[in-house]
Write an enzyme that holds these catalytic residues in place. Structure first.
Site, PDB file in Angstrom:
ATOM      1  N   GLY A   9       0.842  -1.205   0.000  1.00 24.90           N
ATOM      2  CA  GLY A   9       0.000   0.000   0.000  1.00 24.90           C
ATOM      3  C   GLY A   9       0.870   1.245   0.000  1.00 24.90           C
ATOM      4  N   GLY A  14       1.322   4.625   3.814  1.00 24.92           N
ATOM      5  CA  GLY A  14       2.448   3.762   3.433  1.00 24.92           C
ATOM      6  C   GLY A  14       3.637   4.551   2.893  1.00 24.92           C
ATOM      7  N   PRO A  90     -11.848   1.390   3.901  1.00 22.95           N
ATOM      8  CG  PRO A  90     -12.750   1.265   1.742  1.00 22.95           C
ATOM      9  CD  PRO A  90     -11.612   0.764   2.589  1.00 22.95           C
ATOM     10  CD  GLU A 159       1.788   6.599  11.536  1.00 24.31           C
ATOM     11  OE1 GLU A 159       2.665   5.727  11.558  1.00 24.31           O
ATOM     12  OE2 GLU A 159       1.854   7.639  12.227  1.00 24.31           O
ATOM     13  CG  MET A 161       0.390   9.550   9.618  1.00 21.19           C
ATOM     14  SD  MET A 161       0.971   9.750   7.933  1.00 21.19           S
ATOM     15  CE  MET A 161      -0.515  10.323   7.133  1.00 21.19           C
ATOM     16  CG  LEU A 215     -10.901   1.647  15.551  1.00 21.08           C
ATOM     17  CD1 LEU A 215     -11.715   0.366  15.602  1.00 21.08           C
ATOM     18  CD2 LEU A 215     -11.246   2.417  14.280  1.00 21.08           C
ATOM     19  CG  LEU A 260     -10.865  22.168  22.546  1.00 22.56           C
ATOM     20  CD1 LEU A 260     -10.643  22.801  23.923  1.00 22.56           C
ATOM     21  CD2 LEU A 260     -12.224  21.445  22.525  1.00 22.56           C
ATOM     22  CG  ASP A 261      -9.039  25.490  16.136  1.00 24.65           C
ATOM     23  OD1 ASP A 261      -9.003  26.241  17.133  1.00 24.65           O
ATOM     24  OD2 ASP A 261      -8.024  25.114  15.508  1.00 24.65           O
ATOM     25  CB  CYS A 270      -9.134   8.919   9.766  1.00 23.98           C
ATOM     26  SG  CYS A 270      -7.834   8.335   8.699  1.00 23.98           S
TER      27      CYS A 270
HETATM   28  N1  LIG Z   1      -4.707   9.025   5.557  1.00 20.39           N
HETATM   29  C1  LIG Z   1      -4.434   9.217   6.826  1.00 20.39           C
HETATM   30  O1  LIG Z   1      -4.220  10.336   7.282  1.00 20.39           O
HETATM   31  C2  LIG Z   1      -4.347   8.052   7.775  1.00 20.39           C
HETATM   32  C3  LIG Z   1      -3.719   8.216   9.013  1.00 20.39           C
HETATM   33  C4  LIG Z   1      -3.640   7.120   9.879  1.00 20.39           C
HETATM   34  C5  LIG Z   1      -4.145   5.891   9.505  1.00 20.39           C
HETATM   35  N2  LIG Z   1      -4.752   5.755   8.296  1.00 20.39           N
HETATM   36  C6  LIG Z   1      -5.222   4.408   7.928  1.00 20.39           C
HETATM   37  O2  LIG Z   1      -4.199   3.796   7.127  1.00 20.39           O
HETATM   38  C7  LIG Z   1      -4.767   2.937   6.121  1.00 20.39           C
HETATM   39  C8  LIG Z   1      -4.309   3.381   4.743  1.00 20.39           C
HETATM   40  O3  LIG Z   1      -4.798   4.681   4.511  1.00 20.39           O
HETATM   41  P1  LIG Z   1      -4.271   5.562   3.302  1.00 20.39           P
HETATM   42  O4  LIG Z   1      -4.836   6.929   3.537  1.00 20.39           O
HETATM   43  O5  LIG Z   1      -2.799   5.388   3.137  1.00 20.39           O
HETATM   44  O6  LIG Z   1      -5.017   4.866   2.064  1.00 20.39           O
HETATM   45  P2  LIG Z   1      -4.750   5.102   0.507  1.00 20.39           P
HETATM   46  O7  LIG Z   1      -6.038   4.849  -0.176  1.00 20.39           O
HETATM   47  O8  LIG Z   1      -4.063   6.426   0.306  1.00 20.39           O
HETATM   48  O9  LIG Z   1      -3.686   3.979   0.108  1.00 20.39           O
HETATM   49  C9  LIG Z   1      -3.941   2.612   0.146  1.00 20.39           C
HETATM   50  C10 LIG Z   1      -3.157   1.964  -0.988  1.00 20.39           C
HETATM   51  O10 LIG Z   1      -3.241   0.543  -0.859  1.00 20.39           O
HETATM   52  C11 LIG Z   1      -3.244  -0.012  -2.168  1.00 20.39           C
HETATM   53  N3  LIG Z   1      -3.749  -1.390  -2.094  1.00 20.39           N
HETATM   54  C12 LIG Z   1      -4.996  -1.813  -1.750  1.00 20.39           C
HETATM   55  N4  LIG Z   1      -5.056  -3.158  -1.747  1.00 20.39           N
HETATM   56  C13 LIG Z   1      -3.825  -3.608  -2.099  1.00 20.39           C
HETATM   57  C14 LIG Z   1      -3.248  -4.903  -2.242  1.00 20.39           C
HETATM   58  N5  LIG Z   1      -3.951  -6.019  -2.007  1.00 20.39           N
HETATM   59  N6  LIG Z   1      -1.953  -4.999  -2.635  1.00 20.39           N
HETATM   60  C15 LIG Z   1      -1.223  -3.882  -2.852  1.00 20.39           C
HETATM   61  N7  LIG Z   1      -1.698  -2.624  -2.713  1.00 20.39           N
HETATM   62  C16 LIG Z   1      -2.989  -2.486  -2.327  1.00 20.39           C
HETATM   63  C17 LIG Z   1      -4.118   0.933  -2.962  1.00 20.39           C
HETATM   64  O11 LIG Z   1      -3.892   0.797  -4.356  1.00 20.39           O
HETATM   65  C18 LIG Z   1      -3.684   2.293  -2.394  1.00 20.39           C
HETATM   66  O12 LIG Z   1      -2.647   2.876  -3.162  1.00 20.39           O
HETATM   67  C19 LIG Z   1      -6.282   3.018   6.339  1.00 20.39           C
HETATM   68  O13 LIG Z   1      -6.659   1.960   7.167  1.00 20.39           O
HETATM   69  C20 LIG Z   1      -6.479   4.354   7.074  1.00 20.39           C
HETATM   70  O14 LIG Z   1      -7.617   4.354   7.888  1.00 20.39           O
HETATM   71  C21 LIG Z   1      -4.846   6.787   7.417  1.00 20.39           C
HETATM   72  O1  LIG Z   2      -9.860  21.747  16.327  1.00 21.60           O
HETATM   73  C1  LIG Z   2     -10.176  21.125  15.298  1.00 21.60           C
HETATM   74  C2  LIG Z   2      -9.348  20.129  14.730  1.00 21.60           C
HETATM   75  C3  LIG Z   2      -9.783  19.463  13.585  1.00 21.60           C
HETATM   76  N1  LIG Z   2     -10.974  19.788  13.008  1.00 21.60           N
HETATM   77  C4  LIG Z   2     -11.423  19.057  11.810  1.00 21.60           C
HETATM   78  O2  LIG Z   2     -11.271  17.673  12.041  1.00 21.60           O
HETATM   79  C5  LIG Z   2     -10.933  17.001  10.824  1.00 21.60           C
HETATM   80  C6  LIG Z   2      -9.726  16.117  11.006  1.00 21.60           C
HETATM   81  O3  LIG Z   2      -8.559  16.904  11.111  1.00 21.60           O
HETATM   82  P1  LIG Z   2      -7.100  16.315  11.430  1.00 21.60           P
HETATM   83  O4  LIG Z   2      -7.197  15.469  12.617  1.00 21.60           O
HETATM   84  O5  LIG Z   2      -6.167  17.453  11.484  1.00 21.60           O
HETATM   85  O6  LIG Z   2      -6.725  15.441  10.138  1.00 21.60           O
HETATM   86  P2  LIG Z   2      -6.763  13.876   9.802  1.00 21.60           P
HETATM   87  O7  LIG Z   2      -5.730  13.682   8.746  1.00 21.60           O
HETATM   88  O8  LIG Z   2      -8.164  13.470   9.545  1.00 21.60           O
HETATM   89  O9  LIG Z   2      -6.164  13.113  11.109  1.00 21.60           O
HETATM   90  C7  LIG Z   2      -6.966  12.374  12.028  1.00 21.60           C
HETATM   91  O10 LIG Z   2      -7.212  11.075  11.525  1.00 21.60           O
HETATM   92  C8  LIG Z   2      -5.986  10.321  11.282  1.00 21.60           C
HETATM   93  C9  LIG Z   2      -6.386   9.009  10.624  1.00 21.60           C
HETATM   94  O11 LIG Z   2      -6.759   8.039  11.554  1.00 21.60           O
HETATM   95  C10 LIG Z   2      -5.242  10.133  12.608  1.00 21.60           C
HETATM   96  O12 LIG Z   2      -4.054   9.386  12.387  1.00 21.60           O
HETATM   97  C11 LIG Z   2      -4.918  11.511  13.203  1.00 21.60           C
HETATM   98  O13 LIG Z   2      -4.274  11.335  14.463  1.00 21.60           O
HETATM   99  C12 LIG Z   2      -6.201  12.301  13.364  1.00 21.60           C
HETATM  100  O14 LIG Z   2      -5.892  13.633  13.811  1.00 21.60           O
HETATM  101  C13 LIG Z   2     -10.761  18.104   9.776  1.00 21.60           C
HETATM  102  O15 LIG Z   2     -11.954  18.221   9.037  1.00 21.60           O
HETATM  103  C14 LIG Z   2     -10.545  19.363  10.602  1.00 21.60           C
HETATM  104  O16 LIG Z   2     -10.984  20.523   9.934  1.00 21.60           O
HETATM  105  C15 LIG Z   2     -11.792  20.773  13.572  1.00 21.60           C
HETATM  106  O17 LIG Z   2     -12.868  21.058  13.060  1.00 21.60           O
HETATM  107  N2  LIG Z   2     -11.355  21.411  14.708  1.00 21.60           N
END
Ligand SMILES: NC(=O)c1ccc[n+]([C@@H]2O[C@H](COP(=O)([O-])OP(=O)(O)OC[C@H]3O[C@@H](n4cnc5c(N)ncnc54)[C@H](O)[C@@H]3O)[C@@H](O)[C@H]2O)c1
Ligand SMILES: O=c1ccn([C@@H]2O[C@H](COP(=O)(O)OP(=O)(O)O[C@H]3O[C@H](CO)[C@@H](O)[C@H](O)[C@H]3O)[C@@H](O)[C@H]2O)c(=O)[nH]1
EC number: 1.1.1.22
Length: 293
Positions: A9, A14, A90, A159, A161, A215, A260-261, A270
């Site tokens: 991924g 990733g 998803p 993760e 981030m 979660l 808290l915005d 997410c």
């Molecule tokens: N985006 C975020 O900020 C964030 C932060 C923390 C955790 N997460 C979690 O991390 C996970 C990944 O999120 P993401 O945002 O990176 O998703 P993404 O959609 O950006 O990337 C997922 C990738 O996996 C690939 N993929 C799917 N099935 C596959 C397979 N069988 N073999 C090889 N590649 C495959 C897809 O083609 C895609 O490029 C999710 O569970 C999400 O909830 C996301």
């Molecule tokens: O004070 C705040 C902070 C955030 N938001 C909203 O909340 C959403 C999420 O924001 P943010 O958390 O900054 O971005 P994400 O990338 O969705 O990150 C969240 O979701 C990720 C995926 O699980 C986690 O890894 C992170 O820790 C978690 O912050 C956005 O619509 C922001 O506009 C507000 O309205 N008020």
């Protein structure tokens, strides 16, 4: 001794996660694989598929040295000592739990592929994706039933981030969470993070706590945004100023001032899907009050 790590991924998580790992572990080969050829091409090109401050510099510093993006998924999975799975999870759009439950189809197909591609020795399989609690149980069953003489240890390493601050979050995480039942496998992954994360920031738990903590953390974050937005509506109706109220509330150290915005509600990739997944888990566990809350 870890020589090679592979991440299935090449997405938002990733790509940056493994780029930072490659930066901090120059002696380990790090390969990020994906079924999407165009996505891999983009990671290998001049315009990365995502924009995050600092990401270009990290990728360009290590790409071609110990960081690689590749489409030949099986080959790299077969060679790796640690396989991270960071595929998308998803909300399900059809079938049981549609609209709430996490769709684990990509994860299950990745697990079958790992079992099929791996031939000998030990392999640590790491849940990097956000998954429902007890997913590792199903993953272990898939790995064991399809294994060819390989012993798999499954770890949960969710993760935390956020988009927009991904590289800074990965370089200086407030915590790294590793859940697992095999102490040696936990230590193997911990040793990777210890290259740049202080030991007191690495939390080890059992598998289910790690899966659920991710979660739960997102549900708490979502609740804060919803709480401040509800107060914001009351502020508008009464002449109070939500920025002032949030500041006062946040000065209480038990509450804290971040996240808290007030705004239009929470978006992003997410918070909504993970809160729905948690509600579904409560419903399935016969906990309707917890689900309603
Ligand atoms: N985006 C975020 O900020 C964030 C932060 C923390 C955790 N997460 C979690 O991390 C996970 C990944 O999120 P993401 O945002 O990176 O998703 P993404 O959609 O950006 O990337 C997922 C990738 O996996 C690939 N993929 C799917 N099935 C596959 C397979 N069988 N073999 C090889 N590649 C495959 C897809 O083609 C895609 O490029 C999710 O569970 C999400 O909830 C996301
Ligand atoms: O004070 C705040 C902070 C955030 N938001 C909203 O909340 C959403 C999420 O924001 P943010 O958390 O900054 O971005 P994400 O990338 O969705 O990150 C969240 O979701 C990720 C995926 O699980 C986690 O890894 C992170 O820790 C978690 O912050 C956005 O619509 C922001 O506009 C507000 O309205 N008020």
């Amino acid at each position: 001794m870890v020589k090679k790590m592979c991440c299935i991924g090449a997405g938002y998580v990733g790509g940056p996660t493994m780029a930072v790992m490659a930066l901090k572990c120059p002696d380990i080969e790090v390969v990020v694989v994906d079924v999407s050829g165009p996505r891999i091409d983009a990671w290998n090109g001049d315009h990365l598929p995502i924009f995050e401050p600092g990401l270009d510099e990290v990728v360009k510093a290590r790409r071609g040295k110990n960081l690689f993006f590749a489409a030949d998924v099986e080959r790299h999975v077969a060679d790796a000592d640690i396989v991270f799975v960071s595929v998308n999870t998803p909300t399900k759009t059809r079938g049981l739990g549609a609209g709430k439950a996490a769709d684990l189809a990509y994860w299950e197909s990745a697990a079958r592929m790992i079992a099929g591609a791996s031939r000998s020795g030990n392999k640590v399989v790491v849940e990097k994706s956000t998954v429902p609690v007890r997913t590792a149980e199903a993953v272990e069953k898939i790995l064991v039933h399809n294994a060819h003489g390989v012993e798999f240890q499954v770890l949960s390493n969710p993760e935390f981030m956020a988009e927009g601050t991904a590289v800074a979050d990965l370089l200086r995480p407030d915590r790294v969470l590793i859940g697992g039942r095999d102490a040696a496998a936990v230590q193997t992954l911990k040793d990777v993070y210890l290259r740049w994360v202080p030991v007191e920031r690495i939390i080890t738990t059992n598998l289910w706590s790690a899966e659920l903590s991710k979660l739960a953390a997102n549900a708490f974050l979502a609740q804060r945004v919803s709480s401040v937005n509800a107060i914001s509506a009351l502020c508008e109706a009464t002449g109070a100023d939500v920025t002032e109220v949030a500041r006062v509330v946040g000065e209480d150290p038990r509450i804290g001032g971040r996240f808290l915005d007030a705004g239009v509600g929470f978006g992003g990739s997410c918070l909504q899907k993970d809160t729905l997944s948690l509600v579904y888990a409560c419903e399935c566990g016969g906990l309707p009050e917890a689900a309603g809350y």
